[in-house]
Design a protein around this motif. Structure first.
Motif, PDB file in Angstrom:
ATOM      1  N   PHE A   1      44.815  56.427  44.398  1.00 40.67           N
ATOM      2  CA  PHE A   1      43.383  56.762  44.390  1.00 40.67           C
ATOM      3  C   PHE A   1      42.938  56.639  45.833  1.00 40.67           C
ATOM      4  O   PHE A   1      42.741  55.535  46.318  1.00 40.67           O
ATOM      5  CB  PHE A   1      42.582  55.801  43.527  1.00 40.67           C
ATOM      6  CG  PHE A   1      42.915  55.876  42.059  1.00 40.67           C
ATOM      7  CD1 PHE A   1      42.529  56.977  41.310  1.00 40.67           C
ATOM      8  CD2 PHE A   1      43.592  54.848  41.436  1.00 40.67           C
ATOM      9  CE1 PHE A   1      42.817  57.044  39.956  1.00 40.67           C
ATOM     10  CE2 PHE A   1      43.879  54.913  40.091  1.00 40.67           C
ATOM     11  CZ  PHE A   1      43.505  56.015  39.344  1.00 40.67           C
TER      12      PHE A   1
ATOM     13  N   LEU B   1      44.280  53.823  48.051  1.00 35.71           N
ATOM     14  CA  LEU B   1      44.828  52.739  47.250  1.00 35.71           C
ATOM     15  C   LEU B   1      45.962  53.262  46.366  1.00 35.71           C
ATOM     16  O   LEU B   1      45.841  54.299  45.735  1.00 35.71           O
ATOM     17  CB  LEU B   1      43.709  52.182  46.371  1.00 35.71           C
ATOM     18  CG  LEU B   1      44.079  51.073  45.410  1.00 35.71           C
ATOM     19  CD1 LEU B   1      43.086  49.949  45.563  1.00 35.71           C
ATOM     20  CD2 LEU B   1      44.110  51.576  43.994  1.00 35.71           C
TER      21      LEU B   1
ATOM     22  N   ALA C   1      46.283  45.252  39.058  1.00 37.13           N
ATOM     23  CA  ALA C   1      47.690  45.451  39.397  1.00 37.13           C
ATOM     24  C   ALA C   1      48.135  46.870  39.060  1.00 37.13           C
ATOM     25  O   ALA C   1      49.133  47.346  39.578  1.00 37.13           O
ATOM     26  CB  ALA C   1      48.550  44.437  38.657  1.00 37.13           C
ATOM     27  N   GLY C   2      47.415  47.524  38.176  1.00 41.28           N
ATOM     28  CA  GLY C   2      47.754  48.906  37.850  1.00 41.28           C
ATOM     29  C   GLY C   2      48.250  49.078  36.430  1.00 41.28           C
ATOM     30  O   GLY C   2      48.846  50.099  36.093  1.00 41.28           O
TER      31      GLY C   2
ATOM     32  N   HIS D   1      46.506  39.277  29.323  1.00 38.88           N
ATOM     33  CA  HIS D   1      46.537  38.248  30.370  1.00 38.88           C
ATOM     34  C   HIS D   1      46.896  36.887  29.785  1.00 38.88           C
ATOM     35  O   HIS D   1      47.019  35.917  30.498  1.00 38.88           O
ATOM     36  CB  HIS D   1      45.172  38.164  31.054  1.00 38.88           C
ATOM     37  CG  HIS D   1      44.872  39.360  31.887  1.00 38.88           C
ATOM     38  ND1 HIS D   1      45.605  39.682  32.998  1.00 38.88           N
ATOM     39  CD2 HIS D   1      43.940  40.329  31.769  1.00 38.88           C
ATOM     40  CE1 HIS D   1      45.127  40.790  33.542  1.00 38.88           C
ATOM     41  NE2 HIS D   1      44.115  41.211  32.797  1.00 38.88           N
TER      42      HIS D   1
ATOM     43  N   SER E   1      39.587  46.525  45.251  1.00 37.32           N
ATOM     44  CA  SER E   1      39.124  47.862  44.907  1.00 37.32           C
ATOM     45  C   SER E   1      39.587  48.835  45.962  1.00 37.32           C
ATOM     46  O   SER E   1      40.082  48.450  47.008  1.00 37.32           O
ATOM     47  CB  SER E   1      37.604  47.885  44.818  1.00 37.32           C
ATOM     48  OG  SER E   1      37.069  47.562  46.075  1.00 37.32           O
TER      49      SER E   1
ATOM     50  N   MET F   1      36.575  50.598  39.341  1.00 36.09           N
ATOM     51  CA  MET F   1      37.296  49.345  39.548  1.00 36.09           C
ATOM     52  C   MET F   1      37.947  48.896  38.255  1.00 36.09           C
ATOM     53  O   MET F   1      37.521  49.252  37.164  1.00 36.09           O
ATOM     54  CB  MET F   1      36.331  48.268  40.057  1.00 36.09           C
ATOM     55  CG  MET F   1      35.953  48.520  41.507  1.00 36.09           C
ATOM     56  SD  MET F   1      34.653  47.472  42.151  1.00 36.09           S
ATOM     57  CE  MET F   1      34.965  45.921  41.392  1.00 36.09           C
TER      58      MET F   1
ATOM     59  N   ASN G   1      38.359  43.151  37.902  1.00 35.16           N
ATOM     60  CA  ASN G   1      37.653  43.106  39.177  1.00 35.16           C
ATOM     61  C   ASN G   1      36.160  43.326  39.019  1.00 35.16           C
ATOM     62  O   ASN G   1      35.359  42.807  39.786  1.00 35.16           O
ATOM     63  CB  ASN G   1      38.259  44.109  40.160  1.00 35.16           C
ATOM     64  CG  ASN G   1      39.544  43.571  40.778  1.00 35.16           C
ATOM     65  OD1 ASN G   1      39.510  42.554  41.457  1.00 35.16           O
ATOM     66  ND2 ASN G   1      40.653  44.211  40.484  1.00 35.16           N
TER      67      ASN G   1
ATOM     68  N   GLY H   1      39.035  38.923  30.189  1.00 41.68           N
ATOM     69  CA  GLY H   1      39.750  39.991  30.876  1.00 41.68           C
ATOM     70  C   GLY H   1      40.290  39.620  32.238  1.00 41.68           C
ATOM     71  O   GLY H   1      40.724  40.497  32.977  1.00 41.68           O
TER      72      GLY H   1
HETATM   73  N1  LIG Z   1      39.394  56.359  38.647  1.00 43.57           N
HETATM   74  C1  LIG Z   1      39.710  55.530  39.655  1.00 43.57           C
HETATM   75  N2  LIG Z   1      39.315  55.824  40.927  1.00 43.57           N
HETATM   76  C2  LIG Z   1      39.629  54.991  41.949  1.00 43.57           C
HETATM   77  N3  LIG Z   1      40.303  53.847  41.813  1.00 43.57           N
HETATM   78  C3  LIG Z   1      40.716  53.505  40.581  1.00 43.57           C
HETATM   79  C4  LIG Z   1      40.438  54.320  39.439  1.00 43.57           C
HETATM   80  N4  LIG Z   1      40.951  53.723  38.354  1.00 43.57           N
HETATM   81  C5  LIG Z   1      41.543  52.578  38.790  1.00 43.57           C
HETATM   82  N5  LIG Z   1      41.398  52.447  40.130  1.00 43.57           N
HETATM   83  C6  LIG Z   1      41.916  51.360  40.960  1.00 43.57           C
HETATM   84  O1  LIG Z   1      43.289  51.198  40.696  1.00 43.57           O
HETATM   85  C7  LIG Z   1      43.649  49.833  40.645  1.00 43.57           C
HETATM   86  C8  LIG Z   1      44.364  49.548  39.358  1.00 43.57           C
HETATM   87  O2  LIG Z   1      43.444  49.593  38.290  1.00 43.57           O
HETATM   88  P1  LIG Z   1      43.820  49.300  36.774  1.00 43.57           P
HETATM   89  O3  LIG Z   1      42.609  49.597  35.976  1.00 43.57           O
HETATM   90  O4  LIG Z   1      45.077  50.006  36.449  1.00 43.57           O
HETATM   91  O5  LIG Z   1      44.070  47.746  36.816  1.00 43.57           O
HETATM   92  P2  LIG Z   1      44.531  46.772  35.656  1.00 43.57           P
HETATM   93  O6  LIG Z   1      45.875  46.321  36.003  1.00 43.57           O
HETATM   94  O7  LIG Z   1      44.335  47.414  34.345  1.00 43.57           O
HETATM   95  O8  LIG Z   1      43.508  45.579  35.873  1.00 43.57           O
HETATM   96  P3  LIG Z   1      42.628  44.713  34.812  1.00 43.57           P
HETATM   97  O9  LIG Z   1      43.491  43.643  34.326  1.00 43.57           O
HETATM   98  O10 LIG Z   1      41.555  44.179  35.669  1.00 43.57           O
HETATM   99  O11 LIG Z   1      42.143  45.645  33.768  1.00 43.57           O
HETATM  100  C9  LIG Z   1      42.375  49.048  40.806  1.00 43.57           C
HETATM  101  O12 LIG Z   1      42.307  48.532  42.128  1.00 43.57           O
HETATM  102  C10 LIG Z   1      41.263  50.045  40.612  1.00 43.57           C
HETATM  103  O13 LIG Z   1      40.207  49.774  41.475  1.00 43.57           O
END
Ligand SMILES: Nc1ncnc2c1ncn2[C@@H]1O[C@H](COP(=O)(O)OP(=O)(O)OP(=O)(O)O)[C@@H](O)[C@H]1O
Ligand SMILES: [Mg+2]
Lengths: 372, 511, 382
Positions: free
Chosen positions: B14, B17, B41-42, B198, B391, B402, B406, B431
Motif C-alpha cells: 500500500f 508500506l 502485521a498483515g 490474538h 500505518s 489502518m 492500530n 483486538g
Molecule cells: N486499504 C489499505 N490502504 C492502505 N493501507 C492499508 C490498507 N489496508 C491495510 N493497510 C495497512 O496494511 C497493514 C496491514 O494491515 P492488516 O489489516 O492486514 O493488519 P492485521 O494484521 O489484520 O492487524 P490487526 O490485528 O490490527 O487487525 C497495516 O499497517 C495497515 O495500515
C-alpha cells in the motif's frame, strides 16, 4: 493509465483540428439581407405570440427567397438580449425582429450602435429604461390594438348566445390587459345590442394565471371557473391557454376563445380566436425594407382600421359558432374599423364604458383587470 | 504432498508500506491453522487476498495443488472459500435467513423461494449446533448470534475452507467456548479452517499448526503442540512478553466520579436500574458482567452519549448531571468507547485529525479559528511513537486504511495523553496483540500510579482480575457485587455474573 | 508526451494546491466530459449532419475564437454566466462535505435575489454602498432561508431534502407575491422594476457583462475551501458530515453544526441570487417558477468532485459548454443546441455518477463481467 492519457490527448487533438474554418463575410446588397428573429423567454412554438411572428417571417422568407433564422439568448437579461442581437448581426443578419416589450431597452442600445441594421420591435418601443420612447430611424416599433381584437371576440361570444363569460390572461402585461378589457367591453356591448336587461361579467371570472406555460394548476383554475357556470373562457395566455383547452375538453359544452393566432387546431373546443396580425405586420415591414421604403423612427399602432386585429374569417371559421356568422361579423367590424364605435383600452375606460351602456359594473373588476 | 491451500510469495504493497512481503502459507486439508501476528502485521490483508477482496501485487495461490486466480469474493466462493470478517458484513435490516441466502438466492417465477434454503439451513444448524432464529432481524440479535449467521452463510455456500478473522474478539467467554467446539466439529468433518486471533490460549486449545507474521514477513510455521504460549508471543513480537501484570501498591485518594441512583430506560426496556457507585483517584475499578447486562448503557449515560432518566453524576464534587460532553472532557473525562468505528474515530479523517478530535479547538492547536497543522502533526508524531501506532503514511494516513488494532491504539493514545482525571476504558484491549495488550495494561496502571481514576469495562474476566483494584459486577442492569480484586476468585465472580449470587445491600462505594 | 503531461500536471497541481495524484483525482471528471461530448456529437449528427463540424467547432471553441479572431466577449460572458452556478455549486458542495444534501439552493437563491432587488429598487443610497448593502442583505436572506431546513433537521430530524424541496416552491410563490406587492414594474406589470443605477454591481470592463461578482465567486470558492479544511469550524462540520456519532462522542455540538452548515450553504446560494440580480437589466419575473441555477449547482458539485475549488472549475466548464451552445446558433436552432448541451451535461453527470458507483461496487461488477471468462478458463485447466 497510459491508455487513458493517450485517449485523452487524441480526443483533444481531434477537436482542435476541427477548429479551423471560415465564416461568411457580411453581405451588403440590401436584397440579400438576412432576417433574424430573437426571442426572449419563450420558444417559437409557443402557440401564440412568438409563433405568430415567426410564422410571418417564415412565410415571407420562403415566398421571397430570403434567408431567415432565429436566435435565443443564453439567459434572460437585457445584457444577454443585446449580446444575442450582436451575435445575429455578427452572423450577417441585417434585419432583426424582436417580439416583446422585454426587448425595449436592448433595442434602444443596439439601434444606435448598428445604424446599418433594421430593427422591428413588436409590442414595444425602445427606451433607455425610463419608458420614454426613443426610436432611431432604423427601428420600427409596432403596437396592436389588442382591445379591439378582444372586443370583437367578446361581442361574438355574447351575440352567439353565451351569457356567462370568463377571462384568463397569462400575466397582467399591457397587451394581455388590453385583450381582457376589450373582451369584457365587447361582451357588454353585445348585451346592450341584444337589449338584455342584466348582464354581468363577474369579477371572479376575470383572472391572470401568473404564467404563460401550460400547467395542471392553470387547468384547475379553468376547471373551477367552468364549474361555477362559465361557458366560454377567453384564454390570452400563450401556451397556458392549452391548459384551459384541456379543462374545457374534460367537461361538456365548455368553450375557449384563443389568442394571437388562430388556435382552432389546438382543440375542438376553440370556437374562435382573438387575433393579432403579427405575421401581416412583420411582412409589411419586411416588404418595406426590401423595397427600400422603410420608414423607421416611429411607432405604429395597428388595429381594426388597418385590418390587423379581429377574429378568423376563413373557410369554416364560424362553424363552431351557433348563429353568429361572417355577415354579423363584417357589419360590426366595419363599424370598428370606421371608428364609428370606440373601444375602451384601459380598465378605467372599461368601467366608464360599461356604465355608459347602462349596466352596473361588478365590484373590483377594475382592480382585477389592472392585475392588482 | 499437496496442500489444501498454498499461497506462494505473496506480496502486497500500500504505497510505501509493504503489508505482505513474500509470504508463504501452506494449509493442510482438515487442519485448524492459526495465523498469529502483531497489529498491522498483515493478517487481514493476507486473508483478504485469499478471499479475493484485494489483489496481490505478486505471488500465486494454489488450491488442491492447482493454480487459481481469485479476483473477487465470488471467485473465492466458487472455490469453496468462505470468510467471517473482523467487522461483520451483514444487512442489519434483513432477516437472518435473507442474509444467509443473499447472493445465492433461489428464484422461482421471479419470487424468492425459501423452502429449500430453510431445510438446508435447519440441517446445518442441527449438525453444528449453531442455534439462531431464522426470522429475526439482524439488528435484533446479539453479536455472538450475528457471528453464527456469518458462519451459516459460509456453510450454506458449501465452503470447504473457512476463514475466521478475529472471531473471538467480540464474544463472551461462554460464546468463545461454543465457537471453539464448533470449529473442532468442522475440522472433524474435513473442512479446512484458518483462524486469526490474538488470544494465544485459544490457539493452544484449537489449532494444529500456526503461522506467525511479523511486519508483513512470514516468520515461521510451527506445530502448536511443540511450542509454549510464551514462545509464540516471542516469535510474534520479536521480544519477550510479560503476561503478569505487576502492580505497585497505590493509595486510594479522593472520590473522582460519583454515580448516584442512575436509571437508564428506553420506552421498551430498562437498561440500568438505580445504580450507584464511586470511582476514586488511584484505583482501577473494573466493571465485569456478561455482555448485554447494561454496561454499555451505563457508560454511555455517564459519558453523555445517551440520556438518562433518573440519578445524578458528581465529578470531583461538581454536579455534572446536565453537562455537555465537551464540558465533561474539559473537566477531565477521558473515554475509550466500546465501538471504535462508530464512536471513537472519524474513519475518513486522517490519523492526526483523529488524534485531536476533542481538543482541536484549544489554544494549543488553534489560533483565531485557524487550525495549526504543524502543531497537530507534531503532536500526532509524538503519540504515534509513544504508542507504536503503525500505518502507511503516519499522521496523514486515512484511519479507515489502518489495521483494526492500530485504530484501537490511536484511540488509546489520544485518551491517555490528554489531560484528565478519570479514564473510562471500555474493552480497551479488544483486538490488540499480546504485545500491545501488555503495553496498554502498563499504561492503565501508570494512570493509577499518577493518581487518576480508571473505570474499565471488560468482558474478559482475566483482564478484569489482572488489572483492577476493585471489581463491580453487573447483572440485568444492577450492580450485584462490589469486591476487592485481591479478595475475588474467578468462580465466585462467575456466579455473580450469571445472577446466581448477589451481595446484599451493596451501595457501590468502597468496601 | 511525457513533458506535456508533466506541465499539465504542474498547472493543475498549482490550481488545486495539491500535488501528485491530482490527475488521478480528476480522471473521472475528464472521462465524464469526454462521454458527454461524444453523446453531444451523436445528437448533432442526428439533427444536422452537414453542420456537425462547424457546430462542433462553435461548441468547443466558439467561446474563445470566432470569425477568425479572438472572441473576448465570448470568454468574458462565459465567466460572467459561470458566477451564479459556481456559487450554487459551492453551496451544494459545502453542505455535501458536511453530510447534508442542500437541494434547496434554488429557494435560498430566490430569497437572496428578491431582497437584493428590493433594496436596489426601493432604497436610495450612494453608489458603492447601495449595491454592497443590497448584496449583503441578499446573502442574509439566503442564510436565513438555509437555516430553516437546518433547524428542522437538527431539532426535529426532518430530512433536509424534503424540506428544502418544499421551501423551493414556497420561495417561488413568495417571490411573486413580494414582487407584485413591492417592486412591480407599473409599465409592463410583467416583472420587477429595474434596480437603480447605484445598485448595479460594477463591471470589470464597461462594455462587457463580466462584473466583480465573478471575482467574488472565485474568492468564495477559496474561502469555502479554507473554511472547510483550515478552520476549527470546518473541522467540526466535516466531522459531523462523516460520522455523527463520532462527532457527538468528540464533544461537538452536532445539532448546531447541521444548522450552521445549512446556514452557510444558504449564504452562498443567497449570494448567487444577489449577484445575479444586481446586474444591469436583470429583473424578477412574476411567473411562478423555481430557479434552475440551484439544481445546476448539483451538477457543478458533482462534476467538481465535491470540492469547492472543483466547483469553480466545473462551473466555468458548464458555463463554457452552454455559451458554446449559444454560439452554435443559427446553424442549430436553440431548442436543438439546448438539447445537445443538455445531453452533454447529463451524460457527463451520469457517467461521473456511474464511475463513482463503479468504484464502490467494482468487485461485484467485475465478477459479473468476468464470470463467464473465469469459468471457461477453469474448465480449460481441468
Ligand atoms: N486499504 C489499505 N490502504 C492502505 N493501507 C492499508 C490498507 N489496508 C491495510 N493497510 C495497512 O496494511 C497493514 C496491514 O494491515 P492488516 O489489516 O492486514 O493488519 P492485521 O494484521 O489484520 O492487524 P490487526 O490485528 O490490527 O487487525 C497495516 O499497517 C495497515 O495500515
Ligand atoms: Mg486485522
Amino acid at each position: 493509465m497510459k491508455k487513458f492519457w493517450l485517449f485523452l490527448v487524441l480526443f483533444v487533438a481531434t477537436f482542435t483540428l476541427v477548429a479551423c474554418g471560415d465564416d461568411d463575410p457580411l453581405d451588403e446588397d440590401p436584397t440579400n439581407f438576412k432576417i433574424a428573429m430573437v426571442t426572449d423567454v419563450g420558444d417559437i412554438d409557443d402557440k401564440s405570440f412568438n409563433q405568430g411572428t415567426w410564422e410571418g417571417i417564415e412565410a415571407y422568407g420562403d415566398a421571397n427567397d430570403k434567408e431567415y433564422a432565429y436566435f435565443r439568448p443564453s439567459s434572460v437579461s437585457t445584457a444577454d438580449y443585446i449580446e444575442t442581437i450582436d451575435l445575429a448581426i455578427a452572423e450577417g443578419y441585417r434585419i432583426i425582429v424582436t417580439p416583446g416589450f422585454l426587448f425595449e431597452e436592448a433595442i434602444h442600445d443596439v439601434q444606435f450602435r448598428h445604424p446599418g441594421v433594421y430593427f422591428i420591435l413588436i409590442d414595444g418601443a425602445p427606451h433607455s429604461g425610463d419608458f420614454t420612447p426613443d426610436i432611431a430611424s432604423n427601428t420600427l416599433s409596432i403596437f396592436f390594438n389588442e382591445h379591439e381584437s378582444g372586443w370583437l371576440a367578446g361581442y361574438a361570444a355574447v351575440m352567439d348566445g353565451y351569457e356567462s363569460l370568463g377571462y384568463l390572461g397569462g400575466m397582467a402585461v399591457p397587451a394581455v390587459v388590453r385583450f381582457g378589457v376589450g373582451f369584457v367591453a365587447g361582451a357588454y356591448y353585445a348585451a346592450y345590442e341584444l337589449e338584455l336587461d342584466t348582464f354581468d361579467f363577474e369579477t371572479r371570472n376575470y383572472a391572470y394565471l401568473g404564467g404563460f406555460s401550460p400547467s395542471d394548476e392553470h387547468k384547475n383554475t379553468a376547471l373551477a371557473m367552468y364549474n361555477r357556470g362559465v361557458e366560454v373562457i377567453h384564454a390570452a395566455a400563450g401556451g397556458a391557454g392549452n391548459s384551459v383547452m384541456l379543462a374545457a375538453e374534460e367537461l361538456d359544452d365548455k368553450w375557449v376563445i384563443g389568442v394571437d393566432i388562430d388556435q382552432r387546431d389546438e382543440s375542438t373546443r376553440v370556437i374562435t380566436s382573438a387575433l393579432k396580425g403579427l405575421g401581416i405586420a412583420v411582412q409589411t415591414a419586411l416588404d418595406d425594407i426590401y423595397e427600400q421604403e422603410f420608414e423607421g423612427g416611429r411607432s405604429l399602432t395597428l388595429g381594426a382600421s388597418e385590418d390587423a386585429v379581429g377574429i378568423p374569417t376563413g373557410t369554416n371559421a364560424f362553424d363552431r359558432m351557433n348563429t353568429f356568422d361572417i355577415d354579423d361579423y363584417d357589419r360590426i367590424y366595419n363599424m370598428l374599423g370606421g371608428k364609428v364605435l370606440n373601444v375602451p383600452k384601459t380598465p378605467q375606460e372599461l368601467v366608464r364604458y360599461i356604465d355608459a351602456l347602462g349596466y352596473s359594473v361588478t365590484t373590483g373588476l377594475e382592480a382585477k383587470a389592472q392585475g392588482s | 504432498m499437496t496442500y489444501k491451500i498454498e499461497m506462494r510469495n505473496i506480496t502486497k504493497r500500500f504505497g510505501n508500506l509493504t503489508a505482505n512481503d513474500q509470504v508463504n502459507l501452506q494449509v493442510k486439508k482438515g487442519e485448524i491453522h492459526a495465523i498469529l501476528g502483531e497489529n498491522g502485521a498483515g493478517k487481514s490483508t493476507l486473508m483478504s487476498i485469499l478471499f479475493g477482496l484485494i489483489p496481490a501485487d505478486e505471488g500465486d495461490i494454489f488450491i488442491d495443488g492447482k493454480q487459481v486466480h481469485i479476483k473477487t469474493p465470488n471467485d473465492a466462493n466458487r472455490l469453496g472459500i468462505g470468510m467471517v470478517h473482523q467487522h461483520f458484513k451483514l444487512v442489519e435490516a434483513f432477516r437472518v435467513i435473507d442474509n444467509i441466502i443473499l447472493g445465492v438466492e433461489d428464484v422461482n417465477k421471479g419470487l424468492l423461494s425459501y423452502q429449500e434454503a430453510r431445510t438446508k439451513i435447519n440441517e446445518l444448524i442441527k449438525l453444528y449446533g449453531l442455534n439462531v432464529e431464522l426470522d429475526a432481524l439482524i439488528r435484533d440479535i446479539s453479536v455472538g448470534q450475528q457471528q453464527r449467521v456469518e458462519i451459516l452463510k459460509m456453510l450454506y455456500r458449501d465452503s470447504e475452507i473457512l476463514i475466521f478473522d478475529e472471531p473471538t474478539a467480540v464474544l463472551t467467554p461462554q460464546e468463545i467456548k461454543e465457537l471453539i467446539a464448533i470449529m473442532k466439529g468442522f475440522s472433524r468433518e474435513g473442512k479446512t479452517i484458518i483462524l486469526i486471533t490474538h488470544k494465544l490460549n485459544e490457539i493452544k486449545q484449537v489449532a494444529d499448526r500456526c503461522t506467525v507474521l511479523r511486519r508483513g514477513k512470514m516468520i515461521d510455521t510451527v506445530n502448536v503442540i511443540d511450542v509454549s504460549i510464551n514462545e509464540m508471543a516471542d516469535m510474534m513480537v520479536g521480544r519477550e512478553v510479560l503476561f503478569d501484570v505487576s502492580k505497585a501498591p497505590q493509595a486510594v485518594g479522593e472520590s473522582i466520579l460519583k454515580v448516584h441512583n442512575l436509571t437508564v430506560k428506553s420506552p421498551e426496556q430498562t437498561f440500568v436500574k438505580n445504580v450507584s457507585f464511586e470511582v476514586f483517584s488511584g484505583e482501577i475499578l473494573g466493571l465485569a458482567g456478561i455482555d448485554g447486562n447494561g454496561q454499555t448503557e451505563l457508560i454511555q449515560a455517564i459519558t453523555g452519549l445517551r440520556p438518562f432518566q433518573e440519578g445524578t453524576l458528581t465529578f470531583k464534587g461538581i454536579d455534572v448531571t446536565n453537562m455537555s460532553i465537551r464540558e465533561k472532557y474539559e473537566l477531565g473525562f477521558a473515554h475509550i468507547p466500546e465501538d471504535r468505528q462508530r464512536y471513537g474515530l472519524i474513519l475518513d479523517f486522517d490519523l492526526q485529525s483523529n488524534l485531536v478530535l476533542q481538543n482541536f479547538y484549544m489554544e494549543k492547536f488553534q489560533s483565531k479559528f485557524m487550525l495549526k497543522f504543524d502543531r497537530i502533526r507534531e503532536h500526532s508524531e509524538k503519540l504515534i511513537n509513544r504508542f507504536d501506532i503503525r500505518s502507511e503514511k503516519g499522521p496523514s494516513t486515512i484511519v479507515r486504511n489502518m489495521s483494526g488494532g492500530n485504530q484501537q491504539k490511536a484511540i488509546l493514545a489520544r485518551e491517555i495523553q490528554k489531560p484528565h482525571h478519570l479514564l473510562i476504558a471500555v474493552q480497551p484491549t479488544r483486538g490488540l496483540d499480546v504485545g500491545a495488550i501488555e503495553n496498554i495494561h502498563k499504561q492503565l496502571i501508570d494512570e493509577r500510579q499518577k493518581g487518576k481514576a480508571v473505570l474499565m469495562v471488560s468482558l474478559d474476566i482475566d483482564e478484569i482480575m489482572d488489572v483492577s483494584d476493585r471489581i463491580l459486577v453487573m447483572h440485568e442492569g444492577e450492580i450485584v457485587a462490589n469486591v476487592l480484586a485481591k479478595d475475588a476468585n474467578i468462580n465466585e465472580l462467575g456466579l455473580y455474573m450469571l445472577g446466581e449470587k448477589r451481595e446484599a445491600n451493596n451501595d457501590g462505594a468502597h468496601s | 508526451m511525457e513533458r506535456i503531461r508533466n506541465i499539465l500536471k504542474k498547472c493543475l497541481a498549482f490550481i488545486l494546491g495539491k500535488s501528485k495524484s491530482i490527475l488521478v483525482t480528476i480522471k473521472p471528471s475528464l472521462i465524464a466530459i469526454c462521454m458527454g461530448l461524444i453523446a453531444g456529437i451523436i445528437m448533432m449528427l442526428i439533427f444536422n449532419p452537414s453542420e456537425t463540424l462547424s457546430g462542433l467547432r462553435n461548441l468547443l471553441i466558439g467561446v474563445i475564437y470566432r470569425n477568425n479572431q479572438l472572441n473576448l466577449r465570448g470568454i468574458l460572458t462565459t465567466l460572467h454566466h459561470s458566477t451564479t452556478i459556481i456559487l450554487t455549486g459551492i453551496a451544494v458542495v459545502f453542505a455535501f462535505r458536511t453530510g447534508l444534501f442542500n437541494i434547496g439552493a434554488s429557494g435560498q437563491m430566490m430569497m437572496g435575489a428578491y431582497v437584493t432587488v428590493h433594496v436596489g429598487v426601493l432604497w436610495s443610497l450612494p453608489a458603492p454602498f447601495h449595491w454592497i448593502v443590497g448584496i449583503f442583505l441578499g446573502v442574509v436572506a439566503g442564510t436565513i432561508y438555509g437555516l430553516i431546513p437546518g433547524i428542522l433537521k437538527a431539532m426535529r430530524n426532518v430530512n433536509e431534502v424534503v424540506t428544502s424541496i418544499m421551501l423551493n416552491w414556497i420561495a417561488a410563490s413568495l417571490l411573486v407575491y413580494l414582487v407584485n406587492r413591492n417592486v412591480l414594474n407599473p409599465f409592463t406589470q410583467g416583472g420587477s422594476q429595474n434596480i437603480q443605477p447605484t445598485a448595479i454591481i460594477p463591471r470589470l470592463f464597461s462594455n462587457y457583462q463580466l462584473t466583480i461578482g465573478f471575482l467574488i465567486a472565485i474568492a468564495m470558492g477559496i474561502l469555502a475551501h479554507f473554511l472547510l479544511y483550515r478552520t476549527t469550524l470546518g473541522f467540526q462540520l466535516r466531522a459531523s458530515g462523516f460520522n455523527v456519532d463520532g462527532s457527538k462522542y468528540a464533544g461537538m455540538n452536532t445539532k448546531r453544526n447541521i444548522i450552521l452548515s445549512m446556514g452557510i450553504s444558504g449564504a452562498f446560494a443567497g449570494l448567487a441570487g444577489a449577484l445575479l440580480f444586481s446586474n444591469y437589466g436583470k429583473t424578477l419575473s412574476t411567473e411562478v417558477h423555481v430557479f434552475m441555477e440551484g439544481f445546476e449547482g448539483i451538477s457543478v458539485a458533482l462534476l467538481g468532485l465535491g470540492e469547492p475549488i472543483g466547483a469553480i472549475i466545473a462551473g466555468i466548464f458548464l458555463s463554457y459548454i452552454k455559451q458554446g451552445g449559444f454560439y452554435m446558433q443559427p446553424a442549430f436552432r436553440p431548442e436543438i443546441s439546448d438539447m445537445i448541451i443538455g445531453v452533454i451535461i447529463y451524460f457527463t453527470a451520469i457517467s461521473l455518477a456511474l464511475q463513482l458507483a463503479l468504484k464502490k461496487y467494482s468487485g461485484k461488477i467485475k465478477t459479473f463481467i468476468k464470470r463467464k471468462h473465469l469459468t471457461t478458463r477453469e474448465e480449460d485447466e481441468q
